[in-house]
Design a protein around this motif. Structure first.
Motif, PDB file in Angstrom:
ATOM      1  N   ARG A 141       0.814  -1.215   0.000  1.00 29.62           N
ATOM      2  CA  ARG A 141       0.000   0.000   0.000  1.00 29.62           C
ATOM      3  C   ARG A 141       0.847   1.264   0.000  1.00 29.62           C
ATOM      4  O   ARG A 141       0.413   2.321  -0.448  1.00 29.62           O
ATOM      5  N   ARG A 142       2.069   1.143   0.511  1.00 27.48           N
ATOM      6  CA  ARG A 142       2.987   2.292   0.540  1.00 27.48           C
ATOM      7  C   ARG A 142       3.995   2.246  -0.610  1.00 27.48           C
ATOM      8  O   ARG A 142       4.928   3.040  -0.640  1.00 27.48           O
ATOM      9  N   GLY A 143       3.824   1.277  -1.501  1.00 19.66           N
ATOM     10  CA  GLY A 143       4.722   1.159  -2.634  1.00 19.66           C
ATOM     11  C   GLY A 143       6.054   0.543  -2.290  1.00 19.66           C
ATOM     12  O   GLY A 143       7.036   0.736  -3.020  1.00 19.66           O
ATOM     13  N   ILE A 144       6.112  -0.218  -1.182  1.00 13.14           N
ATOM     14  CA  ILE A 144       7.356  -0.859  -0.737  1.00 13.14           C
ATOM     15  C   ILE A 144       7.198  -2.372  -0.821  1.00 13.14           C
ATOM     16  O   ILE A 144       6.180  -2.922  -0.407  1.00 13.14           O
ATOM     17  N   LYS A 145       8.208  -3.027  -1.347  1.00 14.09           N
ATOM     18  CA  LYS A 145       8.202  -4.487  -1.401  1.00 14.09           C
ATOM     19  C   LYS A 145       8.944  -4.998  -0.176  1.00 14.09           C
ATOM     20  O   LYS A 145      10.159  -4.828  -0.059  1.00 14.09           O
ATOM     21  N   GLN A 146       8.217  -5.608   0.749  1.00 12.61           N
ATOM     22  CA  GLN A 146       8.827  -6.022   2.017  1.00 12.61           C
ATOM     23  C   GLN A 146       8.220  -7.328   2.521  1.00 12.61           C
ATOM     24  O   GLN A 146       7.080  -7.653   2.240  1.00 12.61           O
ATOM     25  N   ARG A 147       9.037  -8.070   3.256  1.00 12.35           N
ATOM     26  CA  ARG A 147       8.595  -9.296   3.907  1.00 12.35           C
ATOM     27  C   ARG A 147       9.283  -9.415   5.258  1.00 12.35           C
ATOM     28  O   ARG A 147      10.349  -8.833   5.473  1.00 12.35           O
ATOM     29  N   ILE A 148       8.703 -10.179   6.153  1.00 17.23           N
ATOM     30  CA  ILE A 148       9.322 -10.404   7.467  1.00 17.23           C
ATOM     31  C   ILE A 148      10.327 -11.542   7.372  1.00 17.23           C
ATOM     32  O   ILE A 148      11.488 -11.398   7.731  1.00 17.23           O
ATOM     33  N   PHE A 149       9.863 -12.697   6.883  1.00 18.75           N
ATOM     34  CA  PHE A 149      10.705 -13.895   6.803  1.00 18.75           C
ATOM     35  C   PHE A 149      11.145 -14.140   5.357  1.00 18.75           C
ATOM     36  O   PHE A 149      10.534 -13.629   4.418  1.00 18.75           O
ATOM     37  N   LYS A 150      12.151 -14.970   5.212  1.00 16.17           N
ATOM     38  CA  LYS A 150      12.613 -15.311   3.867  1.00 16.17           C
ATOM     39  C   LYS A 150      11.534 -16.067   3.100  1.00 16.17           C
ATOM     40  O   LYS A 150      11.291 -15.813   1.928  1.00 16.17           O
ATOM     41  N   ARG A 151      10.881 -16.993   3.781  1.00 16.92           N
ATOM     42  CA  ARG A 151       9.768 -17.739   3.207  1.00 16.92           C
ATOM     43  C   ARG A 151       8.833 -18.159   4.332  1.00 16.92           C
ATOM     44  O   ARG A 151       9.249 -18.277   5.488  1.00 16.92           O
ATOM     45  N   THR A 152       7.602 -18.398   3.995  1.00 14.55           N
ATOM     46  CA  THR A 152       6.650 -18.979   4.936  1.00 14.55           C
ATOM     47  C   THR A 152       5.890 -20.103   4.219  1.00 14.55           C
ATOM     48  O   THR A 152       5.793 -20.088   2.992  1.00 14.55           O
ATOM     49  N   PRO A 153       5.358 -21.095   5.003  1.00 12.68           N
ATOM     50  CA  PRO A 153       5.410 -21.246   6.452  1.00 12.68           C
ATOM     51  C   PRO A 153       6.847 -21.260   6.984  1.00 12.68           C
ATOM     52  O   PRO A 153       7.788 -21.492   6.226  1.00 12.68           O
ATOM     53  N   ILE A 154       6.977 -21.073   8.280  1.00 13.51           N
ATOM     54  CA  ILE A 154       8.264 -20.765   8.878  1.00 13.51           C
ATOM     55  C   ILE A 154       9.312 -21.835   8.639  1.00 13.51           C
ATOM     56  O   ILE A 154      10.513 -21.540   8.586  1.00 13.51           O
TER      57      ILE A 154
ATOM     58  N   GLN B 271      18.245 -20.387   0.953  1.00 11.35           N
ATOM     59  CA  GLN B 271      19.513 -19.664   0.881  1.00 11.35           C
ATOM     60  C   GLN B 271      19.261 -18.175   0.650  1.00 11.35           C
ATOM     61  O   GLN B 271      18.305 -17.788  -0.024  1.00 11.35           O
ATOM     62  N   ASN B 272      20.135 -17.345   1.197  1.00  7.62           N
ATOM     63  CA  ASN B 272      19.986 -15.906   1.004  1.00  7.62           C
ATOM     64  C   ASN B 272      20.133 -15.504  -0.464  1.00  7.62           C
ATOM     65  O   ASN B 272      19.563 -14.510  -0.909  1.00  7.62           O
ATOM     66  N   CYS B 273      20.894 -16.293  -1.227  1.00 11.41           N
ATOM     67  CA  CYS B 273      21.063 -15.969  -2.641  1.00 11.41           C
ATOM     68  C   CYS B 273      19.787 -16.207  -3.446  1.00 11.41           C
ATOM     69  O   CYS B 273      19.669 -15.767  -4.591  1.00 11.41           O
ATOM     70  N   GLN B 274      18.816 -16.914  -2.844  1.00  8.77           N
ATOM     71  CA  GLN B 274      17.546 -17.165  -3.512  1.00  8.77           C
ATOM     72  C   GLN B 274      16.538 -16.036  -3.301  1.00  8.77           C
ATOM     73  O   GLN B 274      15.466 -16.054  -3.895  1.00  8.77           O
ATOM     74  N   LEU B 275      16.880 -15.070  -2.436  1.00  6.84           N
ATOM     75  CA  LEU B 275      15.935 -14.022  -2.085  1.00  6.84           C
ATOM     76  C   LEU B 275      15.800 -12.992  -3.202  1.00  6.84           C
ATOM     77  O   LEU B 275      16.714 -12.799  -4.012  1.00  6.84           O
ATOM     78  N   ASP B 276      14.663 -12.327  -3.203  1.00  7.73           N
ATOM     79  CA  ASP B 276      14.386 -11.278  -4.177  1.00  7.73           C
ATOM     80  C   ASP B 276      15.238 -10.051  -3.836  1.00  7.73           C
ATOM     81  O   ASP B 276      15.080  -9.462  -2.750  1.00  7.73           O
ATOM     82  N   PRO B 277      16.160  -9.637  -4.685  1.00 12.77           N
ATOM     83  CA  PRO B 277      17.029  -8.495  -4.366  1.00 12.77           C
ATOM     84  C   PRO B 277      16.276  -7.171  -4.244  1.00 12.77           C
ATOM     85  O   PRO B 277      16.779  -6.221  -3.641  1.00 12.77           O
ATOM     86  N   ASP B 278      15.084  -7.108  -4.800  1.00  7.72           N
ATOM     87  CA  ASP B 278      14.293  -5.877  -4.740  1.00  7.72           C
ATOM     88  C   ASP B 278      13.389  -5.818  -3.514  1.00  7.72           C
ATOM     89  O   ASP B 278      12.666  -4.835  -3.323  1.00  7.72           O
ATOM     90  N   CYS B 279      13.430  -6.862  -2.701  1.00 10.02           N
ATOM     91  CA  CYS B 279      12.545  -6.938  -1.530  1.00 10.02           C
ATOM     92  C   CYS B 279      13.342  -6.727  -0.249  1.00 10.02           C
ATOM     93  O   CYS B 279      14.475  -7.212  -0.116  1.00 10.02           O
ATOM     94  N   LYS B 280      12.755  -6.031   0.706  1.00 10.66           N
ATOM     95  CA  LYS B 280      13.376  -5.805   2.008  1.00 10.66           C
ATOM     96  C   LYS B 280      12.887  -6.881   2.975  1.00 10.66           C
ATOM     97  O   LYS B 280      11.689  -7.053   3.185  1.00 10.66           O
ATOM     98  N   TYR B 281      13.844  -7.619   3.572  1.00 10.72           N
ATOM     99  CA  TYR B 281      13.515  -8.685   4.522  1.00 10.72           C
ATOM    100  C   TYR B 281      13.925  -8.252   5.929  1.00 10.72           C
ATOM    101  O   TYR B 281      15.073  -7.849   6.150  1.00 10.72           O
ATOM    102  N   LEU B 282      13.001  -8.372   6.894  1.00 10.65           N
ATOM    103  CA  LEU B 282      13.339  -8.018   8.273  1.00 10.65           C
ATOM    104  C   LEU B 282      14.241  -9.058   8.915  1.00 10.65           C
ATOM    105  O   LEU B 282      15.115  -8.739   9.712  1.00 10.65           O
ATOM    106  N   ILE B 283      13.999 -10.326   8.583  1.00  9.88           N
ATOM    107  CA  ILE B 283      14.771 -11.427   9.184  1.00  9.88           C
ATOM    108  C   ILE B 283      15.381 -12.258   8.061  1.00  9.88           C
ATOM    109  O   ILE B 283      14.657 -12.849   7.248  1.00  9.88           O
ATOM    110  N   LYS B 284      16.708 -12.333   8.057  1.00  7.50           N
ATOM    111  CA  LYS B 284      17.402 -13.117   7.033  1.00  7.50           C
ATOM    112  C   LYS B 284      18.126 -14.325   7.612  1.00  7.50           C
ATOM    113  O   LYS B 284      18.873 -14.993   6.915  1.00  7.50           O
ATOM    114  N   THR B 285      17.913 -14.574   8.874  1.00  8.09           N
ATOM    115  CA  THR B 285      18.529 -15.742   9.500  1.00  8.09           C
ATOM    116  C   THR B 285      17.615 -16.950   9.327  1.00  8.09           C
ATOM    117  O   THR B 285      16.391 -16.801   9.266  1.00  8.09           O
TER     118      THR B 285
END
Length: 423
Positions: free
Chosen positions: A357-370, A377-391
């Motif tokens: 809604r704010r025009g930001i691509k963001q997620r909390i976890f790398k993937r869900t379900p948890i 792998q971190n290299c599989q993540l979307d480079p245009d997306c902001k992730y809060l937790i990358k562990t």
């Protein structure tokens, strides 16, 4: 059926026939029989599915960093679980028992819904499966049936536990009312000498509080059935994950069902006595046996997936059993893994939509379900997306994640049982 046969034979003094009166004998026999059926029928069913090419085609090929191929593995393995549960229960259970009937209805009802979902995915090549609204309608319908039957059935009664002081002594003793009554009470973890009464929550309704309490109970039944069923469905994402967790949860529920049906154990643990709930032990032992037997083929690397036919059924069985023995408020602890899996998906979707809604691509976890976060792998993540937790930074092998989730469920199951003495 065999229960009634041997009870008749016992009247004629046939040696050994009296053993069928013991719940421990029938429960253990149900466990063994379900294991044997899982192993024998499972092999036949897998060969049949492969011959008919009823295999998984919609798995995400990119998610497993270790290159495990899941495409082409047969699905709809929940049929093995359902057969391995129902055959021993029908043979060894007392079929006039209202609780046993409800558990059989639950198994068939959700098995049919899950089967329709798998059918659409496999035969119609539609990865979305049965539309979510129809699943919810089916789960809500089952919850309404269970809640209303428990309200109307004269056999669904309890004897309430009461704490009393001994005369001329400060020692407390637990007694149970001699009268069997319909009850809206349920056990609360960590609270000493108290049960939660749904009618007391609705006391603001005045003289209609009992009727309002039953309405609240039915609503709670619907919520529990739907939530646990969906939680088990989300947990079914790795080889052996859901089956192993469910077997552990089943053992805890079997203990609760047994002590609730035994007035001396119920007094010792200060819980309500539920006549007739001993038949649930036969069902739960068959359930646990079916889960363990299914692991023979579903353990890593899986030879078959349970599909929604199995996962929806498993969650419904757990939820309805907890409702029947008045332990539904303990499910957030006992089914903690299912709860976290569901919560992670809800949080991920909410956070993503809030950013959108704010025009930001963001997620909390790398993937869900948890559980998928731990194998991504971190290299599989979307480079245009902001992730809060990358562990975790590096992925874990699927089998390690599965076993660790089992260990967590064992701890939660032990804690749930301990809560009965931590009040």
């Amino acid at each position: 059926m065999l229960y009634y046969l041997f009870r008749v034979l016992d009247q004629f003094g046939i040696p050994g026939s009296h053993m069928w009166a013991y719940i421990s004998f029938r429960s253990l026999l149900a466990l063994i029989l379900s294991l044997v059926i899982s192993a024998w029928f499972g092999e036949k069913f897998i060969k049949f599915l492969k011959r008919k090419q009823i295999t998984e085609t919609q798995r995400d090929k990119s998610i497993d960093p270790f290159g495990v191929k899941k495409i082409g593995v047969p699905s709809m393995g929940g049929v093995i679980i359902i057969v391995a549960i129902l055959v021993p229960v029908i043979l060894l259970g007392r079929m006039r028992n209202i609780y046993l009937i409800l558990m059989i209805v639950t198994t068939l009802w959700l098995g049919l819904i899950g089967g329709l979902d798998d059918y659409i995915k496999i035969f119609r090549r539609n990865k979305e499966g049965l539309p979510g609204r129809f699943k919810i309608i089916g789960q809500v319908g089952l919850g309404l049936i269970v809640g209303i039957v428990l309200y109307l059935s004269p056999d669904a009664v309890i004897r309430e536990n009461i704490v009393m002081k001994k005369q001329q002594s400060s020692e407390l003793v637990i007694k149970h009312n001699s009268e069997q009554v319909k009850s809206l009470k349920t056990t609360i973890p960590f609270v000493k000498s108290h049960n939660l009464d749904y009618s007391s929550i609705m006391s603001f309704c005045g003289k209609y509080k009992d009727a309002a309490g039953w309405i609240l109970f039915v609503i709670m039944t619907v919520i529990v059935v739907t939530a646990v069923s969906n939680g088990a469905n989300l947990n079914d994402g790795m080889d052996g994950m859901c089956a192993g967790n469910s077997a552990i949860i089943g053992v805890a529920l079997g203990i609760f069902a047994y002590v609730s049906s035994h007035i001396e154990f119920a007094s010792y643990l200060n819980i309500m006595y539920i006549p007739g709930s001993q038949e649930l032990v036969v069902f739960i032992f068959a359930f646990v046996g079916a889960m363990i037997g299914f692991l023979w083929y579903n353990a890593y690397p899986a030879q078959i997936f349970m599909g929604d036919t199995g996962s929806l059924t498993i969650g419904g069985i757990i939820g309805v059993c907890a409702i029947i023995i008045h332990k539904e408020l303990m499910l957030p602890i006992l089914c903690g893994i299912f709860f976290v899996e569901s919560l992670s998906v809800i949080m991920q979707v909410w956070f993503y939509k809030a950013g959108k809604r704010r025009g930001i691509k963001q997620r909390i976890f790398k993937r869900t379900p948890i559980h998928d976060t731990f194998r991504t792998q971190n290299c599989q993540l979307d480079p245009d997306c902001k992730y809060l937790i990358k562990t975790p930074r590096y992925p874990f092998h699927e089998s390690k994640i599965t076993v660790r989730f089992w260990i967590v469920t064992i701890i939660l199951a032990a804690l749930t049982i301990i809560t009965l003495k931590m009040r």
